[in-house]
Write an enzyme that holds these catalytic residues in place. Structure first.
Site, PDB file in Angstrom:
ATOM      1  N   ARG A  97       0.832  -1.196   0.000  1.00 53.44           N
ATOM      2  CA  ARG A  97       0.000   0.000   0.000  1.00 53.44           C
ATOM      3  C   ARG A  97       0.874   1.256   0.000  1.00 53.44           C
ATOM      4  NH1 ARG A  97      -5.171   1.779  -0.956  1.00 53.44           N
ATOM      5  NH2 ARG A  97      -6.109   2.901   0.774  1.00 53.44           N
ATOM      6  N   THR A 375      -9.160   0.757  -9.031  1.00 53.38           N
ATOM      7  CA  THR A 375      -8.648  -0.499  -8.493  1.00 53.38           C
ATOM      8  C   THR A 375      -8.872  -1.657  -9.462  1.00 53.38           C
ATOM      9  OG1 THR A 375      -9.298   0.354  -6.398  1.00 53.38           O
ATOM     10  CG2 THR A 375      -8.917  -2.015  -6.477  1.00 53.38           C
ATOM     11  N   THR A 393      -4.338  -0.755  -6.895  1.00 52.98           N
ATOM     12  CA  THR A 393      -5.131   0.430  -7.225  1.00 52.98           C
ATOM     13  C   THR A 393      -4.287   1.693  -7.346  1.00 52.98           C
ATOM     14  OG1 THR A 393      -7.071   1.706  -6.530  1.00 52.98           O
ATOM     15  CG2 THR A 393      -5.597   1.017  -4.793  1.00 52.98           C
ATOM     16  N   ASN A 395      -6.492   4.211  -6.866  1.00 53.41           N
ATOM     17  CA  ASN A 395      -7.696   4.760  -6.237  1.00 53.41           C
ATOM     18  C   ASN A 395      -8.753   5.120  -7.265  1.00 53.41           C
ATOM     19  OD1 ASN A 395      -9.309   5.278  -4.074  1.00 53.41           O
ATOM     20  ND2 ASN A 395      -8.596   7.361  -3.764  1.00 53.41           N
ATOM     21  N   ASP A 417      -8.041   8.397   0.521  1.00 54.61           N
ATOM     22  CA  ASP A 417      -8.519   7.295   1.369  1.00 54.61           C
ATOM     23  C   ASP A 417      -8.287   7.575   2.857  1.00 54.61           C
ATOM     24  OD1 ASP A 417      -9.730   5.612  -0.401  1.00 54.61           O
ATOM     25  OD2 ASP A 417      -8.053   4.235  -0.625  1.00 54.61           O
ATOM     26  N   SER A 446      -7.685   1.057   3.638  1.00 55.65           N
ATOM     27  CA  SER A 446      -8.211   0.550   2.362  1.00 55.65           C
ATOM     28  C   SER A 446      -9.431  -0.333   2.606  1.00 55.65           C
ATOM     29  CB  SER A 446      -7.118  -0.266   1.685  1.00 55.65           C
ATOM     30  OG  SER A 446      -7.609  -0.926   0.553  1.00 55.65           O
ATOM     31  N   SER A 447     -10.190  -0.553   1.545  1.00 56.97           N
ATOM     32  CA  SER A 447     -11.286  -1.536   1.595  1.00 56.97           C
ATOM     33  C   SER A 447     -10.962  -2.770   0.769  1.00 56.97           C
ATOM     34  CB  SER A 447     -12.577  -0.921   1.032  1.00 56.97           C
ATOM     35  OG  SER A 447     -12.951   0.202   1.770  1.00 56.97           O
ATOM     36  N   GLY A 467     -13.862  -1.520  -6.539  1.00 60.74           N
ATOM     37  CA  GLY A 467     -15.182  -0.954  -6.227  1.00 60.74           C
ATOM     38  C   GLY A 467     -15.198  -0.047  -5.015  1.00 60.74           C
ATOM     39  N   GLY A 468     -14.017   0.413  -4.566  1.00 60.03           N
ATOM     40  CA  GLY A 468     -13.985   1.327  -3.416  1.00 60.03           C
ATOM     41  C   GLY A 468     -14.652   0.696  -2.216  1.00 60.03           C
TER      42      GLY A 468
HETATM   43  O1  DON Z   1      -8.076   1.140  -1.151  1.00 62.92           O
HETATM   44  C1  DON Z   1      -9.246   1.391  -1.351  1.00 62.92           C
HETATM   45  O2  DON Z   1     -10.150   0.964  -0.668  1.00 62.92           O
HETATM   46  C2  DON Z   1      -9.613   2.263  -2.537  1.00 62.92           C
HETATM   47  N1  DON Z   1      -8.501   3.077  -2.886  1.00 62.92           N
HETATM   48  C3  DON Z   1     -10.066   1.381  -3.654  1.00 62.92           C
HETATM   49  C4  DON Z   1     -10.481   2.159  -4.874  1.00 62.92           C
HETATM   50  C5  DON Z   1     -11.288   1.401  -5.832  1.00 62.92           C
HETATM   51  O3  DON Z   1     -11.633   0.275  -5.633  1.00 62.92           O
HETATM   52  C6  DON Z   1     -11.691   2.155  -7.047  1.00 62.92           C
HETATM   53  N2  DON Z   1     -12.247   1.290  -8.036  1.00 62.92           N
HETATM   54  N3  DON Z   1     -13.333   1.061  -8.322  1.00 62.92           N
END
Ligand code: DON
Length: 564
Positions: A97, A375, A393, A395, A417, A446-447, A467-468
């Protein structure tokens, strides 16, 4: 740019996809499989497996391939997480990360305007100040050094070739590039490969010569090819010319970290997932615990009772996430308590059938004591029985939109984030507090939820998605689809998803999921429904009873699983 059919990988690719797909229906893959967001990346990974490389060799090759063919999320300017399981059952994770630069500080996105404090969240999302110190290249080198069996060159060469010769963009990519044109142009005052005079169309060729040169440097000098020398100088020049704060000291100090996985159990399955600084593993284990405790498998799939109960569980888990999760090197994450059976029993026992609790009445749980506070995902299984699950990712789609001049890659906007101010939502609507505040060298929460599941002590599933904030709930529901509802891997991925994250107090649902009646019934009990065109872009692999592999590659994207 002229389309050169001879040079193009497309005919070859189409042929191999047809062969693979026809096999896929018969589930004839016993040797290995790669499921990723782009056909060329999956093919590069498959080639590595077929020439005898293991899942880690393929992972490194696929990661670099995605940095070329999937520039909206694949990267060398971002970071991610690896979860692995070796054929002898040994498990582990690598945290690559991004980190906050040493010159970052807690309130760096808050302005004092005439005595009033105002968050300027544009700076955490677009431009040079949005970037954390990239971790991907360090991560790939660590994976290579610990597990690889092939030569480093062999893992880089295919991607360098595609970057140099170019590849044909898919229809979805053409659309994406057209949508982001203006913001890319305003973030860059030099020529970049992602914009051109006229609109992108399916089959146009994207050539990335500067990126090819950067990958050559990495091929030549591994970690030092990125964090030192020519590429590092280009990163620092870019920071200096654009008002960014990443320094050579940041690049020198960056180091990815091997960490223990989060382990949990769901019925007779062992869940192996990513721990902090990702919230994914802890949240996933909490969610599965809630589903088991409340016996959600007794409800019809995606019925009123099912959706409400799952959303109620999700809401509580995200409330815990907001308060208790952050970088474990900076904040004492009470992991033991969050995963404690008695705590989770209390936490979910207040959920009542068909009653929706307003989020204002849901708070983080309490326990006594404290342990002291766009991501992309790919899944790979090799013929030796090793499995890797990687989510990576920059982001948002195309990250900070800043392309490092002369080096040809995009920088992340991962700083968003962090919780830029307690209670202030990030781009995914997630809120946080002290645990995830900005501190120099800290990793943002992060998720991402790269996960591997065992059944009866054997490899069963490799799963993950972008998917954030919705990553965790898409992984959760896909697991339930397979284990509780008996779906195959592809069916479980295809199946419609929904999502609740406590705040904002809305139920996000994919289009065409709910009948009018179900929509009304959910609204009646207090849900505010928002429609999403899609949730998740899963890339998963299921090991079936006869030992064959079934891919689950999301049709919501260009994803594809190739096996042999
Ligand atoms: O680490 C995370 O949770 C976010 N930066 C993920 C971002 C993400 O999945 C964007 N894509 N759809």
């Amino acid at each position: 740019m002229q389309y050169n059919f001879k040079k193009s990988l497309f005919p070859l690719l189409l042929l191999s996809l047809l062969i693979s797909y026809s096999c896929n229906n018969d589930s004839n893959f016993y040797n290995g499989m790669v499921s990723s967001a782009h056909p060329i990346a999956s093919k590069i990974g498959l080639d590595i497996l077929q020439k005898g490389g293991n899942a880690f060799d393929a992972a490194v090759a696929v990661h670099f391939a995605l940095s070329v063919v999937y520039p909206n999320a694949g990267n060398i300017g971002g970071g991610g997480f690896l979860v692995y399981r070796l054929n002898d059952g040994k498990i582990g994770t690598l945290d690559f990360r991004e980190k906050a630069p040493e010159n970052s500080f807690r309130d760096m996105y808050i302005d004092n305007i005439e005595g009033k404090l105002k968050v300027d969240d544009k700076r955490s999302k677009i431009g040079h100040l949005a970037s954390g110190v990239p971790g991907s290249v360090d991560g790939m080198v660590k994976i290579y050094e610990k597990f690889s069996t092939l030569e480093w060159n062999e893992l880089l060469d295919p991607s360098i070739k595609v970057a140099r010769d170019g590849f044909e963009v898919t229809e979805k990519q053409a659309k994406g590039l057209n949508n982001v044109r203006e913001s890319l142009l305003s973030a860059n005052d030099h020529e970049i490969p992602f914009t051109k005079e006229i609109e992108w169309k399916l089959g146009n060729v994207l050539i990335q010569e500067n990126l090819a040169q950067t990958l050559e440097e990495i091929k030549k000098s591994k970690r030092d090819g990125f964090y030192k020398g020519k590429v590092a100088e280009l990163i620092i020049d870019e920071m200096e010319s654009g008002g960014g704060i990443i320094t050579q000291t940041d690049l020198d100090n960056y180091s990815s970290k091997w960490r223990d996985p989060v382990i949990g159990y769901f019925k007779n399955h062992k869940i192996i997932s990513m721990g902090p600084p990702s919230s994914g593993g802890i949240a996933l284990v909490q969610l599965l615990n809630g589903a088991e405790q409340l016996e959600t498998q007794n409800y019809y799939h995606n019925s009123l009772e099912y959706i409400n109960t799952i959303a109620e569980i999700e809401s509580r888990v995200y409330a815990d996430r907001a308060t208790y999760l952050g970088d474990p090197d900076f904040f004492n994450v009470p992991q033991k308590y969050l995963l404690d059976q008695n705590y989770l029993l209390r936490r979910f026992s207040e959920i009542k059938n068909n009653i929706k609790t307003p989020s204002s009445e849901v708070k983080e749980g309490s326990f006594e004591g404290n342990e002291s506070d766009e991501t992309t995902h790919f899944s790979i299984v090799d013929k030796y029985g090793n499995a890797v699950s990687v989510t990576t990712t920059i982001n948002g789609g195309y990250g900070s939109k800043v392309v490092v001049e002369g080096a040809g890659f995009l920088l992340n906007n991962e700083m968003d984030d962090f919780s830029v101010k307690p209670g202030y939502p990030n781009m995914f609507g997630l809120v946080g507090g002290e645990a995830n505040s900005i501190e120099p060298n800290k990793r943002m929460l992060s998720s991402m939820t790269p996960t591997i599941i065992e059944k009866d002590d054997k490899l069963f599933m490799v799963i993950g998605t972008p998917g954030g904030s919705t990553i965790i709930t898409s992984v959760f529901q896909t697991i339930l689809n397979v284990i509780d509802y008996g779906m195959g891997m592809q069916e479980a991925v295809d199946s419609k998803k929904f999502h609740h994250q406590w705040l904002p107090d809305v139920l996000a649902v994919e289009e065409n999921t709910l009948s009018d009646k179900l929509s009304n019934d959910l609204t009646q009990i207090g849900h505010k429904i928002v429609k999403r065109s899609s949730l998740g872009r899963m890339d998963c692999i299921l090991v079936k009873e006869d030992g064959s592999l079934e891919g689950g590659a999301d049709k919501r994207g260009d994803n594809i699983a190739l096996g042999y």
